[in-house]
Design a protein around this motif. Structure first.
Motif, PDB file in Angstrom:
ATOM      1  N   ARG A  80       0.821  -1.211   0.000  1.00 11.76           N
ATOM      2  CA  ARG A  80       0.000   0.000   0.000  1.00 11.76           C
ATOM      3  C   ARG A  80       0.852   1.256   0.000  1.00 11.76           C
ATOM      4  O   ARG A  80       0.324   2.364  -0.079  1.00 11.76           O
ATOM      5  CB  ARG A  80      -0.928   0.031   1.214  1.00 11.76           C
ATOM      6  CG  ARG A  80      -1.898  -1.134   1.318  1.00 11.76           C
ATOM      7  CD  ARG A  80      -3.036  -0.818   2.269  1.00 11.76           C
ATOM      8  NE  ARG A  80      -2.564  -0.334   3.554  1.00 11.76           N
ATOM      9  CZ  ARG A  80      -2.531  -1.049   4.676  1.00 11.76           C
ATOM     10  NH1 ARG A  80      -2.914  -2.324   4.645  1.00 11.76           N
ATOM     11  NH2 ARG A  80      -2.113  -0.526   5.809  1.00 11.76           N
ATOM     12  N   ALA A  81       2.167   1.132   0.117  1.00  8.06           N
ATOM     13  CA  ALA A  81       3.055   2.288   0.213  1.00  8.06           C
ATOM     14  C   ALA A  81       3.134   3.021  -1.121  1.00  8.06           C
ATOM     15  O   ALA A  81       3.426   2.402  -2.157  1.00  8.06           O
ATOM     16  CB  ALA A  81       4.440   1.858   0.660  1.00  8.06           C
ATOM     17  N   ILE A  82       2.871   4.307  -1.103  1.00 16.02           N
ATOM     18  CA  ILE A  82       2.937   5.100  -2.333  1.00 16.02           C
ATOM     19  C   ILE A  82       4.336   5.034  -2.929  1.00 16.02           C
ATOM     20  O   ILE A  82       4.515   4.990  -4.153  1.00 16.02           O
ATOM     21  CB  ILE A  82       2.526   6.560  -2.042  1.00 16.02           C
ATOM     22  CG1 ILE A  82       1.058   6.605  -1.595  1.00 16.02           C
ATOM     23  CG2 ILE A  82       2.728   7.441  -3.279  1.00 16.02           C
ATOM     24  CD1 ILE A  82       0.595   7.979  -1.153  1.00 16.02           C
ATOM     25  N   ALA A  83       5.356   5.015  -2.071  1.00 14.78           N
ATOM     26  CA  ALA A  83       6.744   4.990  -2.542  1.00 14.78           C
ATOM     27  C   ALA A  83       7.087   3.724  -3.303  1.00 14.78           C
ATOM     28  O   ALA A  83       8.083   3.689  -4.042  1.00 14.78           O
ATOM     29  CB  ALA A  83       7.688   5.156  -1.353  1.00 14.78           C
ATOM     30  N   ALA A  84       6.289   2.666  -3.162  1.00 17.69           N
ATOM     31  CA  ALA A  84       6.576   1.416  -3.856  1.00 17.69           C
ATOM     32  C   ALA A  84       6.177   1.463  -5.321  1.00 17.69           C
ATOM     33  O   ALA A  84       6.581   0.593  -6.101  1.00 17.69           O
ATOM     34  CB  ALA A  84       5.858   0.258  -3.160  1.00 17.69           C
ATOM     35  N   PHE A  85       5.394   2.470  -5.693  1.00 15.87           N
ATOM     36  CA  PHE A  85       4.895   2.550  -7.066  1.00 15.87           C
ATOM     37  C   PHE A  85       5.718   3.548  -7.882  1.00 15.87           C
ATOM     38  O   PHE A  85       6.613   4.212  -7.377  1.00 15.87           O
ATOM     39  CB  PHE A  85       3.425   2.930  -7.069  1.00 15.87           C
ATOM     40  CG  PHE A  85       2.543   1.923  -6.379  1.00 15.87           C
ATOM     41  CD1 PHE A  85       2.110   0.796  -7.054  1.00 15.87           C
ATOM     42  CD2 PHE A  85       2.175   2.088  -5.053  1.00 15.87           C
ATOM     43  CE1 PHE A  85       1.313  -0.145  -6.425  1.00 15.87           C
ATOM     44  CE2 PHE A  85       1.381   1.158  -4.408  1.00 15.87           C
ATOM     45  CZ  PHE A  85       0.948   0.038  -5.093  1.00 15.87           C
ATOM     46  N   GLY A  86       5.334   3.673  -9.128  1.00 14.89           N
ATOM     47  CA  GLY A  86       6.006   4.582 -10.045  1.00 14.89           C
ATOM     48  C   GLY A  86       6.064   3.975 -11.435  1.00 14.89           C
ATOM     49  O   GLY A  86       6.460   2.804 -11.603  1.00 14.89           O
ATOM     50  N   GLY A  87       5.632   4.745 -12.435  1.00 14.21           N
ATOM     51  CA  GLY A  87       5.684   4.268 -13.804  1.00 14.21           C
ATOM     52  C   GLY A  87       4.662   3.205 -14.153  1.00 14.21           C
ATOM     53  O   GLY A  87       4.807   2.511 -15.165  1.00 14.21           O
ATOM     54  N   VAL A  88       3.612   3.078 -13.358  1.00 18.72           N
ATOM     55  CA  VAL A  88       2.640   2.000 -13.565  1.00 18.72           C
ATOM     56  C   VAL A  88       1.935   2.129 -14.909  1.00 18.72           C
ATOM     57  O   VAL A  88       1.569   1.112 -15.525  1.00 18.72           O
ATOM     58  CB  VAL A  88       1.623   1.972 -12.408  1.00 18.72           C
ATOM     59  CG1 VAL A  88       0.498   0.977 -12.677  1.00 18.72           C
ATOM     60  CG2 VAL A  88       2.310   1.624 -11.090  1.00 18.72           C
ATOM     61  N   ARG A  89       1.761   3.334 -15.388  1.00 13.64           N
ATOM     62  CA  ARG A  89       1.018   3.504 -16.649  1.00 13.64           C
ATOM     63  C   ARG A  89       1.732   2.851 -17.830  1.00 13.64           C
ATOM     64  O   ARG A  89       1.121   2.589 -18.870  1.00 13.64           O
ATOM     65  CB  ARG A  89       0.777   4.977 -16.938  1.00 13.64           C
ATOM     66  CG  ARG A  89       2.006   5.787 -17.288  1.00 13.64           C
ATOM     67  CD  ARG A  89       1.640   7.213 -17.605  1.00 13.64           C
ATOM     68  NE  ARG A  89       2.807   7.996 -18.003  1.00 13.64           N
ATOM     69  CZ  ARG A  89       2.776   9.280 -18.340  1.00 13.64           C
ATOM     70  NH1 ARG A  89       1.619   9.920 -18.315  1.00 13.64           N
ATOM     71  NH2 ARG A  89       3.871   9.919 -18.692  1.00 13.64           N
ATOM     72  N   LYS A  90       3.027   2.568 -17.693  1.00 18.30           N
ATOM     73  CA  LYS A  90       3.777   1.934 -18.778  1.00 18.30           C
ATOM     74  C   LYS A  90       3.430   0.458 -18.917  1.00 18.30           C
ATOM     75  O   LYS A  90       3.522  -0.098 -20.015  1.00 18.30           O
ATOM     76  CB  LYS A  90       5.279   2.084 -18.524  1.00 18.30           C
ATOM     77  CG  LYS A  90       5.763   3.527 -18.568  1.00 18.30           C
ATOM     78  CD  LYS A  90       7.253   3.614 -18.320  1.00 18.30           C
ATOM     79  CE  LYS A  90       7.717   5.080 -18.384  1.00 18.30           C
ATOM     80  NZ  LYS A  90       9.168   5.210 -18.120  1.00 18.30           N
ATOM     81  N   VAL A  91       3.034  -0.163 -17.819  1.00 18.12           N
ATOM     82  CA  VAL A  91       2.705  -1.587 -17.877  1.00 18.12           C
ATOM     83  C   VAL A  91       1.204  -1.850 -17.735  1.00 18.12           C
ATOM     84  O   VAL A  91       0.739  -2.934 -18.063  1.00 18.12           O
ATOM     85  CB  VAL A  91       3.468  -2.362 -16.775  1.00 18.12           C
ATOM     86  CG1 VAL A  91       4.954  -2.367 -17.061  1.00 18.12           C
ATOM     87  CG2 VAL A  91       3.194  -1.782 -15.392  1.00 18.12           C
TER      88      VAL A  91
END
Length: 518
Positions: free
Chosen positions: A373-384
């Motif tokens: 659930r950590a926001i910091a764990a995400f990033g660039g999700v729209r690419k996949v």
């Protein structure tokens, strides 16, 4: 006399009993049966909407039978425009939440003694009790179901929650709401005593409201204020209103996404609905006396929820805090005591339910794929996962009330209706629009854009079942955003009738003459 409203709440309750009776080994069959029952409830709700006359009697499809004659209480049901709007919301959301949570029973933290039949039966029980709350015209009857819905919600949070602290969150949810309910029970008893002293004790809402409005029932001002506070406290816990909100973030985060949406988008609406139906109509003078205080608390909640949302590092907790801010807007419009404010609040209940469901469920799909659930764990999700990112963006924009999306018109009406009576409150509340833009856009930027972070490559896009759920919600967001007239046509006459009963009128517009004199 007809029995359609009885069928409306008994259908999901009966469906829950049958679902529970099905053997645990046919979990998929239990799910399908429960889903079909929820769809049947939706069909019935739409039928009631088609047969409802917004310009007709305040309460329609009325049923009235003896229940406990010694207490002056009856099994009395009726549907007004405000209740109809929330009946439609509930009936539309439940089947979508079942589809969204189709695999939740297999993802529970402890699966040794749980089954799909139990999980989905609890959803139907909650739906049944919420629907009864929206149509009950007897105060004691309403109270019974207002409290009873806590039991299935407790098991949904504590029994099927996915968080490590789900048991504590469920207990906190239950204790807060039980305390509120006990305070309300004292007020319900006090209301009966007041009506008994005036002639014959009764819990009949229309009868008491008419007597108060006509002056036939003259409640001592001090007593009326005490009774108002008893009812309002319980509803403010349920809604929730700052500072009685602290149970909500934990309960939302520890639950499954579908359960959290059921709680925030459906169950909590019973609190704001009850403020309109009971607090205002039973205690109009006390409502006017306490309105400035409630407006102040609502504005604090609006800003408080938005500020805390900005500072969250947990994506699900962030969205939970946005609901605290949104409930502040709903309560603000109710206690502005204007037709624009209350129409906006009722519409906001519907629009918030739809938009929050879309955002929270999409976030839940994202979290279940990443395992964090950590926001910091995400990033660039729209690419996949471009579909997931796109739906997340639209749902987020709806949450910040972008023009053209459903929450905009309801928030706009609340602010306009509030400004005519409480200009400072409306101005401060409007500042939350800027704050909401910060937390939504920043959340999207941190999770969906930028370089693809490590381990995010395993995130897959929405499957057809998930896309059908979120797509349906976003379609409603777009439809009600560009064409809110059908819903406003239902709720506005009911709001006008409520204001007439309590003797309130919209403030006359100020006219600026020559030289700036008013």
């Amino acid at each position: 006399m007809n029995a359609w409203l009885s069928v409306l709440w008994l259908l999901p309750l009966g469906g829950a009993i049958v679902t529970m009776a099905l053997p645990a080994r046919i979990g998929a069959g239990a799910k399908t049966f429960a889903l079909l029952v929820s769809v049947a409830v939706l069909v019935l709700a739409v039928g009631l909407a088609i047969g409802f006359d917004p310009t007709g009697e305040q309460y329609q499809f009325v049923e009235s039978h003896q229940w406990i004659p010694a207490l002056g209480t009856r099994y009395e049901l009726g549907l007004d425009g405000i209740g109809l709007a929330l009946v439609l919301l509930t009936a539309a959301l439940v089947p979508l939440l079942m589809l969204a949570g189709w695999r939740d029973d297999t993802h529970a933290a402890d699966r040794t003694h749980r089954g799909a039949h139990t999980y989905f039966a609890l959803f139907l029980i909650v739906e049944s009790m919420v629907l009864m709350s929206f149509v009950a015209l007897d105060v004691l009857l309403f109270y019974v179901f207002f409290e009873a819905m806590l039991i299935p919600m407790y098991f949904l949070i504590g029994g099927f929650g996915t968080g490590a602290n789900r048991a504590q969150a469920a207990v906190k949810f239950l204790l807060y709401n039980l305390v509120g309910g006990l305070v309300m029970l004292a007020a319900v008893v006090g209301l009966f005593v007041v009506t008994a002293d005036a002639g014959s004790g009764t819990f009949d809402l229309p009868t008491i409201a008419d007597a108060v409005s006509s002056g036939a029932l003259d409640i001592d001002p001090t007593v009326a204020k005490a009774l108002f506070l008893g009812f309002m406290f319980a509803f403010a816990v349920k809604a929730p209103l700052w500072p009685l909100h602290t149970w909500l973030p934990g309960a939302a985060v520890e639950s499954t996404p579908a359960t959290a949406v059921l709680m925030m988008a459906v169950v909590d609406k019973v609190g704001t609905f009850a403020m309109l139906r009971f607090c205002l109509q039973l205690f109009p003078d006390a409502t006017r006396y306490f309105a400035p205080l409630v407006v102040t608390l609502a504005v604090i909640g609006i800003v408080y929820g938005a500020v805390l949302a900005i500072g969250q590092t947990d994506v699900m907790r962030l969205i939970a805090y946005t609901s605290i801010s949104h409930f502040g807007f709903i309560i603000l419009g109710i206690f502005a005591l204007t037709s624009q404010g209350q129409s906006g609040s009722t519409l906001y209940m519907v629009n918030h339910g739809i938009a929050t469901a879309a955002l929270f469920l999409t976030a839940g799909f994202l979290v279940s794929r990443r395992g964090s659930r950590a926001i910091a764990a995400f990033g660039g999700v729209r690419k996949v996962a471009p579909l997931l990112a796109g739906t997340f963006l639209i749902a987020g924009l709806a949450t910040l009330s972008l023009p053209g999306l459903a929450p905009f018109i309801s928030e706009f009406l609340v602010l306009i209706g509030t400004y005519t009576r409480y200009q400072a409150a409306a101005v401060v509340a409007a500042s939350a629009l800027v704050l909401s833009a910060i937390y939504v856009l920043w959340l999207y930027q941190r999770t969906m854009t930028g370089p693809l972070r490590q381990d995010n490559e395993k995130i897959t896009d929405l499957v057809p079942r998930e896309l059908a759920v979120v797509g349906s919600l976003l379609a409603l967001v777009l439809f009600l955003g560009v064409y809110p007239k059908p819903m406003l046509d239902i709720v506005t006459p009911a709001v006008q009738q409520t204001l007439t009963i309590i003797g309130e009128h919209d403030p006359a517009p100020a006219i600026v003459g020559e030289g700036g004199n008013r």
